[in-house]
Design an enzyme around this catalytic site. Structure first.
Site, PDB file in Angstrom:
ATOM      1  N   ASP A  99      39.863  32.993  46.821  1.00  0.00           N
ATOM      2  CA  ASP A  99      38.252  32.350  46.810  1.00  0.00           C
ATOM      3  C   ASP A  99      38.086  31.078  46.310  1.00  0.00           C
ATOM      4  O   ASP A  99      38.583  31.540  45.092  1.00  0.00           O
ATOM      5  CB  ASP A  99      38.070  33.941  46.006  1.00  0.00           C
ATOM      6  CG  ASP A  99      36.579  34.618  46.206  1.00  0.00           C
ATOM      7  OD1 ASP A  99      35.668  33.744  45.997  1.00  0.00           O
ATOM      8  OD2 ASP A  99      36.428  35.310  45.367  1.00  0.00           O
ATOM      9  N   ASP A 200      32.527  31.316  47.772  1.00  0.00           N
ATOM     10  CA  ASP A 200      31.533  31.972  47.108  1.00  0.00           C
ATOM     11  C   ASP A 200      29.858  32.012  46.842  1.00  0.00           C
ATOM     12  O   ASP A 200      30.105  30.479  47.084  1.00  0.00           O
ATOM     13  CB  ASP A 200      32.547  32.359  46.194  1.00  0.00           C
ATOM     14  CG  ASP A 200      31.352  33.096  44.915  1.00  0.00           C
ATOM     15  OD1 ASP A 200      31.154  34.168  44.848  1.00  0.00           O
ATOM     16  OD2 ASP A 200      30.393  31.836  43.714  1.00  0.00           O
ATOM     17  N   GLU A 257      30.629  33.838  51.413  1.00  0.00           N
ATOM     18  CA  GLU A 257      29.082  34.923  51.402  1.00  0.00           C
ATOM     19  C   GLU A 257      27.446  34.370  50.918  1.00  0.00           C
ATOM     20  O   GLU A 257      27.410  32.947  50.739  1.00  0.00           O
ATOM     21  CB  GLU A 257      29.782  35.003  49.884  1.00  0.00           C
ATOM     22  CG  GLU A 257      28.590  35.622  49.193  1.00  0.00           C
ATOM     23  CD  GLU A 257      28.651  36.050  47.463  1.00  0.00           C
ATOM     24  OE1 GLU A 257      28.705  37.333  47.090  1.00  0.00           O
ATOM     25  OE2 GLU A 257      28.577  34.760  47.019  1.00  0.00           O
ATOM     26  N   HIS A 330      33.139  43.853  45.989  1.00  0.00           N
ATOM     27  CA  HIS A 330      33.551  43.643  44.118  1.00  0.00           C
ATOM     28  C   HIS A 330      31.476  43.672  43.349  1.00  0.00           C
ATOM     29  O   HIS A 330      31.874  43.831  41.727  1.00  0.00           O
ATOM     30  CB  HIS A 330      33.647  42.842  43.515  1.00  0.00           C
ATOM     31  CG  HIS A 330      33.302  41.330  43.970  1.00  0.00           C
ATOM     32  ND1 HIS A 330      33.541  40.787  45.227  1.00  0.00           N
ATOM     33  CD2 HIS A 330      33.383  40.740  42.439  1.00  0.00           C
ATOM     34  CE1 HIS A 330      33.189  39.519  44.894  1.00  0.00           C
ATOM     35  NE2 HIS A 330      32.571  39.783  43.603  1.00  0.00           N
ATOM     36  N   ASP A 331      30.705  43.146  44.662  1.00  0.00           N
ATOM     37  CA  ASP A 331      29.515  43.089  43.363  1.00  0.00           C
ATOM     38  C   ASP A 331      28.498  44.534  44.034  1.00  0.00           C
ATOM     39  O   ASP A 331      27.777  44.725  43.785  1.00  0.00           O
ATOM     40  CB  ASP A 331      28.784  41.923  44.112  1.00  0.00           C
ATOM     41  CG  ASP A 331      29.048  40.684  44.043  1.00  0.00           C
ATOM     42  OD1 ASP A 331      30.373  40.439  42.530  1.00  0.00           O
ATOM     43  OD2 ASP A 331      29.746  40.061  44.343  1.00  0.00           O
TER      44      ASP A 331
HETATM   45  C1  GLC Z   1      28.763  35.692  43.615  1.00  0.00           C
HETATM   46  C2  GLC Z   1      29.840  36.683  44.094  1.00  0.00           C
HETATM   47  C3  GLC Z   1      29.702  37.383  42.128  1.00  0.00           C
HETATM   48  C4  GLC Z   1      29.604  36.837  41.288  1.00  0.00           C
HETATM   49  C5  GLC Z   1      28.786  35.395  41.626  1.00  0.00           C
HETATM   50  C6  GLC Z   1      28.482  34.115  40.821  1.00  0.00           C
HETATM   51  O1  GLC Z   1      28.422  36.452  44.749  1.00  0.00           O
HETATM   52  O2  GLC Z   1      30.391  37.527  44.283  1.00  0.00           O
HETATM   53  O3  GLC Z   1      30.862  38.154  41.481  1.00  0.00           O
HETATM   54  O4  GLC Z   1      29.723  37.049  40.378  1.00  0.00           O
HETATM   55  O5  GLC Z   1      29.172  34.745  43.412  1.00  0.00           O
HETATM   56  O6  GLC Z   1      29.862  33.323  40.930  1.00  0.00           O
END
Ligand code: GLC
Length: 554
Positions: A99, A200, A257, A330-331
């Site tokens: 990641d 990310d 993402e 995970h979110d």
């Molecule tokens: C992304 C991750 C999340 C994190 C955020 C800040 O959205 O998936 O878990 O809190 O980025 O890095």
């Protein structure tokens, strides 16, 4: 199909290392725990593991606040453990995917410590600094976790921007030295033999030319930073450079993402002219939100909206590009709670959603526990929650005038801790996750929902995943066949056809708790090959029923 890449044929499994398996009794999962469970994952049939961040981190945002991009956090083990994980995984034909969190670092990263020390140090321009009055931030932007997106720094007498927590200052991608340092870190992991990257929060790296106030979306006069900065024009120039300097010429996959990128923009992000192999776009996950993704104003959504979101990305990548198919990470809340009516039978629901996940065109991403049918949890007080965004959103709800009880209801539904409760391996103490004190409570259903029980039960959610995943891997129709939606306007059934020269595959899922009927002439010559009930009468779907029919092409 022969020219398909390895990552198009396989399913990917996402691991949240902190909650996977603890081998030391620390209460926190570790790398050796993952190595120990590789056979479980092999048996599930996955070909890659995406690890959420395992780098040194103060853990304000559970590892997404990184203080060193090229080391392993000692709580997870050592670089040797990591190398062992890569080589053991390799023996089982499984790749490890890292990641990359490149929008921001931790405020404990040495780059930030230097940058904040003065206005003229060598890294002074590595973050986003602005002058201002200590009592009035430069703009009314609200960070994703709540509170202003600006924090005053006494040392430098300036504000810095943070899209997420105060402890996660945004990097300044306009500075070529910053970009090069980030590329170097990614290349470090490629040399270790990783099989790809999940990148990310990438839509936030480009900031608008002018920083100005936006129209408030909230009673306190703030507006989400997401609305003001996500997917700013010019972002793709950075990403093409990233691709050229890091990803090109490696047999890896990349998945960005990209909350804020819509299906019609996908052609610029993936495919021949794109920057990534796949993009997590969120249109199917943000349906319960009005603008600003505030939890306390959820909206009712219709099945046709969910179907449209999924179909739009299928259609946008039909001739060029590829989708990651995902319902959890995970979110997100657990998909059983997210997409199906309250009081749905969890086993039927888990299998129904697996049916869609493993039959749409794209690479399926399975999030740990999803293959066992994990559901949301609900703790009685906000203090029990670890997730930083749960605390921020709880506060937003109180500020908006909701009672603490109402605010907790929103947390119960949306909290990211729903996805982070530890893996349930067996019915022993702490579900076999740790011999110590777990960092987060174990879900109370672990005695009936765990890997050991489900391995032995032929009709378990786990065995449904294993069989269907295996079928997908070997089905030319599911891998490469066209996608076409059926019953587009129906508010009860999600149905689609996949077709290739070999066969036609029909997938139908009833999203309601009622029996529904449909015109089934098209299934005349097709045979039932999968379903979450034992048999099926063509033309009828019982509550939450999912079926897959196949008709060979003569
Ligand atoms: C992304 C991750 C999340 C994190 C955020 C800040 O959205 O998936 O878990 O809190 O980025 O890095």
């Amino acid at each position: 199909m022969n020219n398909f890449k390895w990552w198009q044929k396989t399913a990917v499994y996402q691991i949240y290392p902190k909650s996977f398996l603890d081998t030391t009794g620390s209460g926190t999962g570790d790398l050796n725990g993952i190595t120990q469970k590789l056979d479980y994952l092999k048996n599930l049939g996955i070909g890659a593991i995406w690890l959420t961040p395992i780098y040194p981190s103060p853990q304000v945002d559970n590892g997404y606040d990184i203080s060193d991009y090229t080391s392993i956090d000692p709580r997870y083990g050592t670089m040797k453990d990591f190398e062992k994980l890569i080589s053991e995984a390799d023996k089982r034909n499984i790749k490890i995917v890292m990641d990359l969190v490149y929008n921001h670092t931790s405020n404990q990263h040495k780059w930030f410590i230097e940058s904040k020390s003065s206005k003229n140090n060598p890294k002074s321009d590595w973050y986003i600094w602005r002058d201002g009055d200590p009592k009035k931030p430069p703009t009314n932007w609200r960070s994703i976790f709540g509170g202003s997106a600006w924090t005053w720094c006494d040392e430098r007498q300036q504000y810095y921007l943070h899209t997420f927590a105060v402890e996660q200052p945004d990097l300044n991608w306009e500075n070529p030295e910053v970009r090069q340092a980030l590329y170097d870190a990614a290349n470090f992991w490629l040399e270790k033999g990783v099989g790809g990257f999940r990148i990310d929060a990438i839509t936030y790296i480009k900031k608008p030319k002018k920083f100005i106030d936006g129209e408030p979306d909230n009673k306190d006069g703030s507006i989400s930073v997401h609305t003001m900065t996500a997917n700013t024009s010019g972002i793709l120039d950075f990403l093409h450079e990233f691709k050229r300097k890091v990803f090109d010429n490696h047999d890896i996959f990349t998945v960005g993402e990209a909350n804020g990128v819509s299906a019609d923009e996908l052609k610029n992000w993936v495919g021949d002219k794109g920057v990534f192999d796949m993009l997590f776009e969120f249109s199917h996950l943000v349906l319960p939100f009005t603008n600003g993704e505030i939890w306390c104003y959820p909206r009712e959504w219709k099945l046709t909206e969910l179907k449209k979101a999924l179909s739009d990305s299928q259609n946008a990548t039909k001739n060029n590009g590829w989708c990651p198919i995902f319902f959890e990470n995970h979110d997100q809340p657990r998909c059983i709670n997210h997409f199906m009516p309250k009081n749905s039978d969890p086993i039927k629901t888990a299998k129904a959603l697996a049916t869609i996940l493993l039959t749409l065109r794209g690479t399926p991403f399975i999030y740990q526990g999803q293959e066992l049918g994990f559901t949301n949890t609900a703790w009685d007080s906000i203090e029990k929650y670890n997730d930083i965004s749960s605390h921020g959103q709880y506060q937003i709800a109180l500020n908006e005038g909701f009672s603490p009880e109402q605010a907790m209801k929103f947390v119960h539904f949306f909290s990211r801790d729903n996805a982070r409760t530890p893996m349930q391996w067996n019915e022993k103490i702490n579900a076999g996750f740790t011999s110590g004190t777990s960092w987060l409570p174990i879900h109370d259903d672990y005695e009936k929902c765990n890997a050991e029980i489900e391995t032995d039960d032929e009709n378990s959610v786990l065995n449904y995943y294993i069989k269907l995943n295996d079928f997908r891997k070997n089905s030319e129709t599911l891998l490469s066949g066209y996608y076409e939606e059926i019953f587009k306007d129906d508010e009860n059934i999600f149905a689609f056809k996949r077709s290739s020269e070999k066969s036609k595959i029909y997938v139908l899922v009833n999203f309601t708790l009622n029996e529904v009927k449909f015109q089934a002439d098209f299934l005349k010559n097709a045979n039932l090959i999968f379903g979450n009930y034992q048999e099926n009468e063509k033309g009828i779907l019982r509550p939450l029923e999912a079926v897959i029919f196949e008709e060979a092409v003569k």
